[in-house]
Design a protein around this motif. Structure first.
Motif, PDB file in Angstrom:
ATOM      1  N   THR A   4       0.745  -1.372   0.070  1.00  8.62           N
ATOM      2  CA  THR A   4      -0.011   0.006  -0.220  1.00  8.62           C
ATOM      3  C   THR A   4       1.011   1.319   0.128  1.00  8.62           C
ATOM      4  OG1 THR A   4      -1.842  -1.235   1.219  1.00  8.62           O
ATOM      5  CG2 THR A   4      -1.904   1.132   1.188  1.00  8.62           C
ATOM      6  N   TYR A   5       1.894   1.345   0.868  1.00  5.33           N
ATOM      7  CA  TYR A   5       2.756   2.586   0.927  1.00  5.33           C
ATOM      8  C   TYR A   5       3.437   2.628  -0.153  1.00  5.33           C
ATOM      9  CZ  TYR A   5       6.272   5.613   2.438  1.00  5.33           C
ATOM     10  OH  TYR A   5       7.409   6.565   2.332  1.00  5.33           O
ATOM     11  N   GLY A   6       4.190   1.522  -0.541  1.00  8.90           N
ATOM     12  CA  GLY A   6       5.275   1.576  -2.060  1.00  8.90           C
ATOM     13  C   GLY A   6       4.421   1.920  -3.080  1.00  8.90           C
ATOM     14  N   THR A   7       3.632   1.400  -3.363  1.00 10.94           N
ATOM     15  CA  THR A   7       2.943   1.696  -4.801  1.00 10.94           C
ATOM     16  C   THR A   7       2.281   3.158  -4.836  1.00 10.94           C
ATOM     17  OG1 THR A   7       0.671   0.827  -3.949  1.00 10.94           O
ATOM     18  CG2 THR A   7       1.846  -0.650  -5.376  1.00 10.94           C
ATOM     19  N   SER A   8       1.946   3.745  -3.789  1.00 10.18           N
ATOM     20  CA  SER A   8       1.551   5.198  -3.783  1.00 10.18           C
ATOM     21  C   SER A   8       2.868   5.997  -3.677  1.00 10.18           C
ATOM     22  CB  SER A   8       0.598   5.457  -2.590  1.00 10.18           C
ATOM     23  OG  SER A   8       1.344   5.206  -1.365  1.00 10.18           O
ATOM     24  N   THR A   9       3.883   5.755  -2.908  1.00 16.22           N
ATOM     25  CA  THR A   9       5.288   6.498  -3.173  1.00 16.22           C
ATOM     26  C   THR A   9       5.735   6.362  -4.327  1.00 16.22           C
ATOM     27  OG1 THR A   9       5.430   5.625  -0.757  1.00 16.22           O
ATOM     28  CG2 THR A   9       7.471   6.679  -1.952  1.00 16.22           C
ATOM     29  N   LEU A  10       5.727   5.168  -5.229  1.00 13.30           N
ATOM     30  CA  LEU A  10       6.437   5.162  -6.567  1.00 13.30           C
ATOM     31  C   LEU A  10       5.520   6.026  -7.380  1.00 13.30           C
ATOM     32  CD1 LEU A  10       6.868   1.358  -6.837  1.00 13.30           C
ATOM     33  CD2 LEU A  10       8.671   3.237  -6.638  1.00 13.30           C
ATOM     34  N   ALA A  11       4.437   6.680  -7.030  1.00 20.11           N
ATOM     35  CA  ALA A  11       3.790   7.602  -8.174  1.00 20.11           C
ATOM     36  C   ALA A  11       4.290   8.851  -7.956  1.00 20.11           C
ATOM     37  CB  ALA A  11       2.308   7.507  -7.682  1.00 20.11           C
ATOM     38  N   ILE A  40      22.793   7.466   0.244  1.00 17.95           N
ATOM     39  CA  ILE A  40      21.793   8.825   0.346  1.00 17.95           C
ATOM     40  C   ILE A  40      22.818   9.999   0.762  1.00 17.95           C
ATOM     41  CG2 ILE A  40      20.219   9.888   2.293  1.00 17.95           C
ATOM     42  CD1 ILE A  40      18.946   7.086   2.546  1.00 17.95           C
ATOM     43  N   THR A  41      23.810   9.898   1.383  1.00 19.96           N
ATOM     44  CA  THR A  41      24.729  10.980   1.816  1.00 19.96           C
ATOM     45  C   THR A  41      25.317  11.389   0.412  1.00 19.96           C
ATOM     46  OG1 THR A  41      25.236   9.914   3.825  1.00 19.96           O
ATOM     47  CG2 THR A  41      26.552  11.613   3.111  1.00 19.96           C
ATOM     48  N   ALA A  42      25.755  10.728  -0.455  1.00 22.90           N
ATOM     49  CA  ALA A  42      26.783  11.227  -1.823  1.00 22.90           C
ATOM     50  C   ALA A  42      25.691  11.512  -2.728  1.00 22.90           C
ATOM     51  CB  ALA A  42      27.625   9.971  -2.129  1.00 22.90           C
ATOM     52  N   SER A  43      24.402  11.182  -2.734  1.00 23.94           N
ATOM     53  CA  SER A  43      23.682  11.580  -3.783  1.00 23.94           C
ATOM     54  C   SER A  43      23.282  13.052  -3.964  1.00 23.94           C
ATOM     55  CB  SER A  43      22.045  11.022  -3.444  1.00 23.94           C
ATOM     56  OG  SER A  43      21.052  11.206  -4.601  1.00 23.94           O
ATOM     57  N   GLN A  44      23.428  13.416  -5.242  1.00 24.61           N
ATOM     58  CA  GLN A  44      23.273  14.589  -5.565  1.00 24.61           C
ATOM     59  C   GLN A  44      21.948  15.128  -6.406  1.00 24.61           C
ATOM     60  OE1 GLN A  44      25.400  17.115  -4.694  1.00 24.61           O
ATOM     61  NE2 GLN A  44      26.895  15.494  -4.033  1.00 24.61           N
ATOM     62  N   ALA A  45      21.398  14.236  -6.690  1.00 32.48           N
ATOM     63  CA  ALA A  45      19.957  14.198  -7.628  1.00 32.48           C
ATOM     64  C   ALA A  45      18.875  14.055  -6.698  1.00 32.48           C
ATOM     65  CB  ALA A  45      19.987  13.247  -8.772  1.00 32.48           C
ATOM     66  N   SER A  46      17.701  13.696  -6.834  1.00 30.39           N
ATOM     67  CA  SER A  46      16.665  13.834  -6.312  1.00 30.39           C
ATOM     68  C   SER A  46      16.813  12.196  -5.457  1.00 30.39           C
ATOM     69  CB  SER A  46      15.507  13.376  -6.907  1.00 30.39           C
ATOM     70  OG  SER A  46      15.231  12.520  -7.886  1.00 30.39           O
ATOM     71  N   THR A  47      16.805  12.007  -4.172  1.00 30.44           N
ATOM     72  CA  THR A  47      17.016  10.919  -3.357  1.00 30.44           C
ATOM     73  C   THR A  47      15.801  10.219  -3.516  1.00 30.44           C
ATOM     74  OG1 THR A  47      16.555  12.195  -1.571  1.00 30.44           O
ATOM     75  CG2 THR A  47      18.807  11.888  -1.992  1.00 30.44           C
ATOM     76  N   PRO A  48      15.570   8.923  -3.408  1.00 29.85           N
ATOM     77  CA  PRO A  48      14.479   8.072  -3.236  1.00 29.85           C
ATOM     78  C   PRO A  48      13.786   8.126  -1.843  1.00 29.85           C
ATOM     79  CG  PRO A  48      16.426   6.632  -3.300  1.00 29.85           C
ATOM     80  CD  PRO A  48      17.004   8.083  -3.383  1.00 29.85           C
ATOM     81  N   ALA A  49      12.718   7.421  -1.677  1.00 26.91           N
ATOM     82  CA  ALA A  49      12.145   7.310  -0.295  1.00 26.91           C
ATOM     83  C   ALA A  49      12.732   5.883   0.200  1.00 26.91           C
ATOM     84  CB  ALA A  49      10.715   7.161  -0.417  1.00 26.91           C
ATOM     85  N   LEU A  50      13.055   5.729   1.404  1.00 28.99           N
ATOM     86  CA  LEU A  50      13.701   4.771   2.048  1.00 28.99           C
ATOM     87  C   LEU A  50      12.684   3.787   3.018  1.00 28.99           C
ATOM     88  CD1 LEU A  50      16.342   2.726   2.369  1.00 28.99           C
ATOM     89  CD2 LEU A  50      16.780   4.510   4.115  1.00 28.99           C
ATOM     90  N   VAL A  51      12.814   2.480   2.859  1.00 32.42           N
ATOM     91  CA  VAL A  51      12.002   1.630   3.855  1.00 32.42           C
ATOM     92  C   VAL A  51      12.938   0.596   4.145  1.00 32.42           C
ATOM     93  CG1 VAL A  51       9.935   0.262   4.123  1.00 32.42           C
ATOM     94  CG2 VAL A  51       9.735   2.444   2.744  1.00 32.42           C
ATOM     95  N   VAL A  52      12.964   0.614   5.623  1.00 34.59           N
ATOM     96  CA  VAL A  52      13.947  -0.549   6.079  1.00 34.59           C
ATOM     97  C   VAL A  52      12.846  -1.648   6.850  1.00 34.59           C
ATOM     98  CG1 VAL A  52      15.673  -1.234   7.745  1.00 34.59           C
ATOM     99  CG2 VAL A  52      15.631   0.956   6.399  1.00 34.59           C
ATOM    100  N   ALA A  53      12.499  -2.666   6.402  1.00 32.13           N
ATOM    101  CA  ALA A  53      11.797  -3.794   6.976  1.00 32.13           C
ATOM    102  C   ALA A  53      12.665  -4.848   7.849  1.00 32.13           C
ATOM    103  CB  ALA A  53      11.164  -4.498   5.931  1.00 32.13           C
ATOM    104  N   GLY A  54      12.485  -4.616   8.950  1.00 34.31           N
ATOM    105  CA  GLY A  54      13.288  -5.720   9.970  1.00 34.31           C
ATOM    106  C   GLY A  54      14.430  -4.831  10.643  1.00 34.31           C
ATOM    107  N   PRO A  69      11.236   7.946  -6.610  1.00 34.59           N
ATOM    108  CA  PRO A  69      11.748   6.640  -6.611  1.00 34.59           C
ATOM    109  C   PRO A  69      11.871   6.007  -5.079  1.00 34.59           C
ATOM    110  CG  PRO A  69      13.250   7.875  -7.849  1.00 34.59           C
ATOM    111  CD  PRO A  69      12.086   8.718  -7.266  1.00 34.59           C
ATOM    112  N   LEU A  70      11.868   4.717  -4.905  1.00 37.40           N
ATOM    113  CA  LEU A  70      11.701   4.044  -3.628  1.00 37.40           C
ATOM    114  C   LEU A  70      12.788   2.996  -3.431  1.00 37.40           C
ATOM    115  CD1 LEU A  70      10.137   3.273  -1.204  1.00 37.40           C
ATOM    116  CD2 LEU A  70       8.778   1.818  -2.430  1.00 37.40           C
ATOM    117  N   LEU A  71      13.263   3.042  -2.394  1.00 36.59           N
ATOM    118  CA  LEU A  71      14.512   2.055  -2.011  1.00 36.59           C
ATOM    119  C   LEU A  71      14.144   1.244  -0.919  1.00 36.59           C
ATOM    120  CD1 LEU A  71      17.432   0.691  -2.089  1.00 36.59           C
ATOM    121  CD2 LEU A  71      18.144   2.947  -0.620  1.00 36.59           C
ATOM    122  N   VAL A  72      13.900   0.039  -1.027  1.00 38.08           N
ATOM    123  CA  VAL A  72      13.309  -0.958   0.032  1.00 38.08           C
ATOM    124  C   VAL A  72      14.639  -1.817   0.588  1.00 38.08           C
ATOM    125  CG1 VAL A  72      11.622  -2.822   0.537  1.00 38.08           C
ATOM    126  CG2 VAL A  72      11.147  -0.791  -0.730  1.00 38.08           C
TER     127      VAL A  72
END
Length: 719
Positions: free
Chosen positions: A192-199, A391-405, A202-205
């Motif tokens: 649910t969260y990932g699909t709406s975020t991808l709209a 994330i620290t070295a990224s210069q462009a638009s950074t993706p949303a991040l999800v850490v499961a576990g 970008p997303l990093l899981v």
């Protein structure tokens, strides 16, 4: 039975890829806003008191005349008539005066009685006529009132018919910590969260659950023609590009922090020596720095034999003889051995990278479901270091991040990751299975959400954090889904043996005998007129006798043996939905540990801190299949439309309606007043139990040539 409309369900699942990022849906019964009919029902008027009093008075007068006046007058008249009759018997003539006197005595009593009875009948008739008029007027008024009420209810149902019942629960803030939940609940939340975020971005899981709970999200993203980069570790670590973009200095820091991540009080001298050794080794390896070459260089420093071709002869000689002195290598032998043993299980990481066109719009790094081993534990910390560097070295638009576990990670690594995300505006979502140790120390850094917490201590900590004076409400559909979800596994085995034995014998005997006898006489005509006919006679007699006997014996033995060995394995995963419109639509709970221990699978309690102090709790339902229901909006719940005036019915109204009471707003502290509609709403569409397009069917045209540019074009390649 009707066939499931896969196309309709597929088009509804496309709505999962709509902004903005949501955690699930909040339920609001549209019938809460049903305005009751403001007019009071008509009341039947009471009869005037004077009519009842008149009936009573005339009844009493008539009864008195009939029981007293008339009998007395009749008795006196009868006495006078008898006296006149007696007088006539003595004198032979009837006394006219006596008869007239009797008539004069009877007439007033009879007249008074007749008048009283007439007045009683008149009073009764007036009473009945008034009662009929009142009843008739009340029935007319009731019919008009019911007509106006039905028109008002029809207008209210039309106003609320298309009002959404499910609204999106937006993701609050930059950081969200989710505690508790089952693996099935995590899978639903990620979808649910990932699909709406991808709209939106970008997303990093990072799937550290070791049960690949991000599988459904990856399948939906692939069905929507997105660029997906899924890396399964450690089983497919050779094809992973996890550390491909890290410079040597950052790689050294990641390795050192991974080795000492679980021991924050480790000796600073050991960490400094490890850093120096790895820095010198990476400098000697030049630009081609991989974990395999680092491990080979460490073995060369320790003098261990190595038959691999990771290092050239010159590199091996330079590292073994010129990099460190013999005394330094002797003193640092323990450090060299520890570093090499750490890197050894990960030597083949990225040795055979798969062909990738840059980073995927959805990047998923997941630990597979193998047994817990040292390789997966080492990868866990290394993955977090890689993400922090990215994330620290990224210069462009950074993706949303999800850490499961996130329970597996050290607190200081999580805090460093959280700081990096907050500084660069990266939405960070952390999923913890338990509320203890690292997770208990991290709670409160952002918005907090709670799912089912099976352990009593975890549930008690969560209840104390929320506040035990809070109440929350769950819809009936969430209760039924959570109570009826089942995941079963069956296994059958069977064997069989059979043996048969048969014997048969037949014996037969037959005899026959007989006797036959026959006789006859024949006449035939002769002379004229047949007076002397011819005559012939025949007689025959015979007998026969015979017999036969036969005997046959048959004996046989038949033996057969068969063995049947079968094994069947099946895995069933399903959800039983029950969505019935009833008057009992919600379940109200108090925040207590036992309540948090028995939450439905897809229920999530979102706790946010209010600006003025205190906390607000919002029940959210994160099942992605809700999108296939009717009356679901992808945004917050809109305000209900303004009420319309009911259609007036013919005839005068009883009274002018007063101001209608305002409907109860969503989230009010008082309990809603239930009002069941007169007509049930239309049935809802059937739900799908499998995400993505139907198996074996291709929806839409072929995927675009470059699917990794921009937001997803949704299912079927439609923009």
């Amino acid at each position: 039975m009707r066939a499931v409309d896969h196309g309709g369900l597929l088009s509804r699942r496309e709505r999962l890829f709509t902004p903005d990022p949501r955690l699930g849906w909040v339920f609001r019964d549209r019938w809460w806003f049903l305005r009751p009919f403001p007019e009071a029902p008509p009341q039947q008027q009471a009869l005037p008191d004077y009519l009842a009093r008149r009936v009573l008075q005339t009844e009493q007068v008539a009864q008195r005349r009939l029981s007293r006046t008339l009998p007395v007058s009749a008795t006196i008249a009868m006495v006078l008539v008898l006296f006149a009759a007696c007088s006539a018997g003595g004198s032979g003539s009837v006394s006219i005066g006596s008869l007239l006197l009797a008539a004069l005595v009877l007439a007033p009593g009879a007249a008074l009685t007749w008048w009283a009875v007439r007045q009683r009948q008149s009073a009764r008739k007036a009473h009945d006529l008034a009662q009929q008029q009142i009843i008739g007027g009340y029935q007319d008024q009731a019919r008009q009132w019911h007509a106006r009420k039905q028109a008002h209810d029809a207008a209210e149902r039309a106003r609320l018919h298309d009002l959404p019942e499910w609204g999106a629960a937006r993701r609050p803030g930059r950081r969200l910590d989710v505690f508790g939940g089952t693996l099935w609940a995590w899978e639903a939340l990620l979808t649910t969260y990932g699909t709406s975020t991808l709209a939106v971005q970008p997303l990093l899981v990072l799937d550290l659950s070791r049960e690949v709970v991000s599988r459904e999200l990856v399948e939906l993203a692939q069905a929507a023609w997105m660029g997906v980069d899924a890396q399964l570790l450690p089983s497919r670590q050779a094809s992973s590009g996890l550390l491909a973009d890290m410079p040597p200095r950052d790689l050294v820091d990641a390795i050192v922090e991974s080795m000492h991540g679980g021991t924050p009080d480790a000796a600073r001298a050991d960490r400094s020596m490890d850093d120096r050794i790895l820095t010198k080794v990476c400098g000697a390896l030049g630009d081609d720095v991989t974990l395999g070459r680092i491990a080979a260089a460490l073995r060369a420093l320790m003098g261990e034999p190595d038959d691999g071709d990771a290092l050239t002869r010159d590199e091996r000689r330079h590292i073994a003889n010129e990099l460190f002195t013999v005394e330094y290598r002797r003193q640092a032998h323990a450090n060299l051995s520890r570093i090499e043993s750490y890197i050894h299980p990960l030597e083949d990481l990225g040795t055979a990278p798969a062909e990738r066109e840059g980073a995927g719009y959805l990047t998923c790094v997941a630990l597979d479901s193998q047994a817990r081993n040292v390789r997966s534990e080492l990868l866990t910390d290394l993955i977090v270091q890689w993400v922090t560097h990215r994330i620290t070295a990224s210069q462009a638009s950074t993706p949303a991040l999800v850490v499961a576990g996130a329970d597996e990670l050290a607190r200081r690594h999580l805090e460093r990751l959280s700081d990096a995300c907050e500084r660069r505006g990266v939405p960070l979502t952390l999923l913890f299975r338990r509320l203890r140790e690292t997770s208990a120390e991290m709670i409160g850094g952002g918005a907090v959400a709670f799912m089912r917490l099976g352990n009593h201590e975890d549930a008690a900590r969560a209840a104390d954090f929320i506040g035990r004076d809070h109440r929350f409400v769950l819809s009936q559909i969430t209760k039924n889904v959570g109570g009826n979800e089942s995941h079963t596994t069956t296994e059958t085995e069977g064997t069989g043996d059979s043996e048969t034995y048969s014997t048969s014998r037949t014996t037969g005997t037959s005899r026959n005998w007989g006797t036959s006898r026959s006789s006859g006489t024949t006449y035939s005509g002769g002379e004229m007129f047949g007076l002397f006919p011819d005559r012939s006679t025949s007689h025959q007699r015979g007998s026969n006798r015979g017999g036969s006997t036969s005997t046959s014996d048959t004996e046989g033995t038949s033996t057969s043996t068969s063995r049947n060995w079968s094994a069947a394995y099946s895995y069933a995963e399903g959800t039983n939905w029950s969505d019935a419109d009833t008057t009992q639509r919600v379940y109200e709970y108090v925040v207590e540990p036992v309540t948090l221990q028995h939450l439905p699978d897809h229920a999530l309690l979102l706790v946010e801190s209010a600006p003025g102090g205190g906390r607000t709790i919002t029940p959210v339902e994160c099942d992605p299949a809700i999108i296939t229901l009717d009356r679901v909006t992808t945004g917050p719940l809109p305000d209900p439309p303004p009420p319309q005036q009911a259609l007036p019915a013919p005839g005068p109204a009883l009274a002018s309606p007063g101001p209608a009471p305002q409907p109860q707003q969503w989230g009010a502290p008082s309990a809603p007043q239930w009002a069941a509609p007169t007509a049930p709403p239309p049935p809802r569409a059937p739900l799908s139990t499998r995400p993505g397009p139907p198996p074996g069917q291709q929806t839409g045209p072929r995927p675009p040539d470059d699917p990794r540019q921009g937001p997803p074009p949704l299912f079927g390649g439609r923009t």
